[in-house]
Design an enzyme around this catalytic site. Structure first.
Site, short mmCIF file in Angstrom:
data_model
loop_
_atom_site.label_atom_id
_atom_site.label_comp_id
_atom_site.label_asym_id
_atom_site.label_seq_id
_atom_site.Cartn_x
_atom_site.Cartn_y
_atom_site.Cartn_z
N HIS A 103 21.86 -12.54 -30.52
CA HIS A 103 21.49 -12.81 -31.91
C HIS A 103 21.99 -11.71 -32.84
CE1 HIS A 103 18.96 -14.03 -35.34
NE2 HIS A 103 18.74 -12.73 -35.48
N GLU A 104 21.73 -10.46 -32.47
CA GLU A 104 22.18 -9.35 -33.31
C GLU A 104 23.70 -9.28 -33.38
OE1 GLU A 104 20.16 -8.06 -35.21
OE2 GLU A 104 18.33 -8.74 -34.23
N HIS A 107 25.12 -11.47 -35.99
CA HIS A 107 25.25 -10.89 -37.33
C HIS A 107 26.57 -10.13 -37.48
CE1 HIS A 107 21.34 -12.04 -38.69
NE2 HIS A 107 20.69 -11.31 -37.79
N HIS A 111 29.52 -10.87 -40.15
CA HIS A 111 30.14 -9.83 -40.97
C HIS A 111 31.66 -9.90 -40.86
CE1 HIS A 111 30.22 -5.29 -42.17
NE2 HIS A 111 30.64 -6.07 -43.13
#
Length: 234
Positions: A103-104, A107, A111
Site C-alpha cells: 500500500h505504501e 503511494h 508519485h
C-alpha cells in the site's frame, strides 16, 4: 441563546458518535492486523522485500525503503522519496506486512506516475501544516466572540475548510494506493486466493479510518458554518 445551546448539544452528540465510531474502527483495524500478522505469505518475503520488488516492477529506482518506530506508523514521504515502514512491517513476513508495504509503495507509484489526487494533496500539505496548530483556537475565539466579532469565526471556518478538503482528497489517494497494491500482490503471485482476501480485508479497514476522519471533519465544518449563519440571520 436557546438555539445556541441546542446547536451545541447536537454538536456534542455528533462529536461523541464520531469519536466512538473512530475508536471502534481503529480497534477493529488493529485486531485485523494482529490476526493477519500471524499468517505468512508465500516465499516469506519481508515487508521491505515486498516494497523493493514492487518498486522494481514499476521501474522506480529513486525511492528508499526505511524502518521507523511505532505501530501502524507506515507512510510514504514524497518530499524525501522514502517508504517508511514500522519495524513489524519492515521485517514481517505476514499477509499484514505485505499488504501495508504494498500500500505504501502504491503511494510511491502514484508519485512516479504524477497521480493528480496525490499532487493536489501534496499542494495542501504546507497550508494544513501551517494552520493545524492554531485553527482550533481561532474557532474557539470566534464562537466566544461571535456576537461582537463574527469575522473571527469566519476566518476560522475558512482555515478549517482546508483541513476538511485535505481529509476528503485523502480518500481517493488512499483507495487508489490500495487498489494498486492489491492488483500487484495478485499479479506478482505474492498472494493467492486466501491470502489475497485477507490482504484486501486489512486494507479495507484501513480505508475506513480515513472515511470516518473525512466525515467527522465535514460534520464539524457544517456545524461552524451553521453557527456563523445563525448569528448573521438574527
Amino acid at each position: 441563546m436557546h438555539g445556541m445551546f441546542m446547536n451545541n448539544g447536537a454538536y456534542w452528540l455528533i462529536f461523541i458518535a464520531f469519536m466512538l465510531l473512530s475508536w471502534l474502527v481503529s480497534a477493529r483495524l488493529k485486531s485485523k492486523f494482529r490476526a493477519y500478522s500471524k499468517i505468512p505469505i508465500s516465499g516469506l518475503m519481508t515487508g521491505r522485500d515486498v516494497a523493493e520488488k514492487m518498486l522494481r516492477d514499476n521501474g522506480i529506482g529513486d525511492v528508499t525503503v526505511l524502518s521507523v518506530q511505532g505501530e501502524l506508523t507506515d507512510h510514504y514521504n514524497p518530499a524525501k522519496k522514502t517508504i517508511n515502514l514500522s519495524r513489524e512491517v519492515y521485517s514481517g513476513t505476514s499477509v499484514a506486512a505485505a499488504a501495508i508495504a504494498a500500500h505504501e509503495t502504491g503511494h510511491a507509484v502514484q508519485h512516479a506516475r504524477a497521480y493528480a489526487w496525490l499532487n493536489l494533496r501534496s499542494t495542501l500539505v504546507p497550508v494544513v501544516s501551517l494552520t493545524s496548530n492554531w485553527v482550533q483556537w481561532i474557532l474557539l475565539a470566534g464562537i466566544i466572540l461571535i456576537t461582537v466579532r463574527p469575522e473571527i469565526l469566519l476566518i476560522g471556518i475558512v482555515l478549517f475548510a482546508f483541513t476538511t478538503l485535505f481529509s476528503i482528497i485523502t480518500l481517493p489517494v488512499e483507495i487508489n494506493a490500495s487498489k494498486r497494491a492489491l492488483a500487484w500482490l495478485s499479479e506478482s503471485g505474492i498472494t493467492y486466493s486466501e491470502t489475497y482476501d485477507k490482504a484486501r480485508d486489512a486494507l479495507k479497514w484501513a480505508a475506513y479510518t480515513y472515511v470516518i476522519a473525512a466525515l467527522g471533519s465535514l460534520a464539524a465544518l457544517i456545524y461552524y458554518i451553521m453557527i456563523f449563519l445563525g448569528v448573521r440571520n438574527r
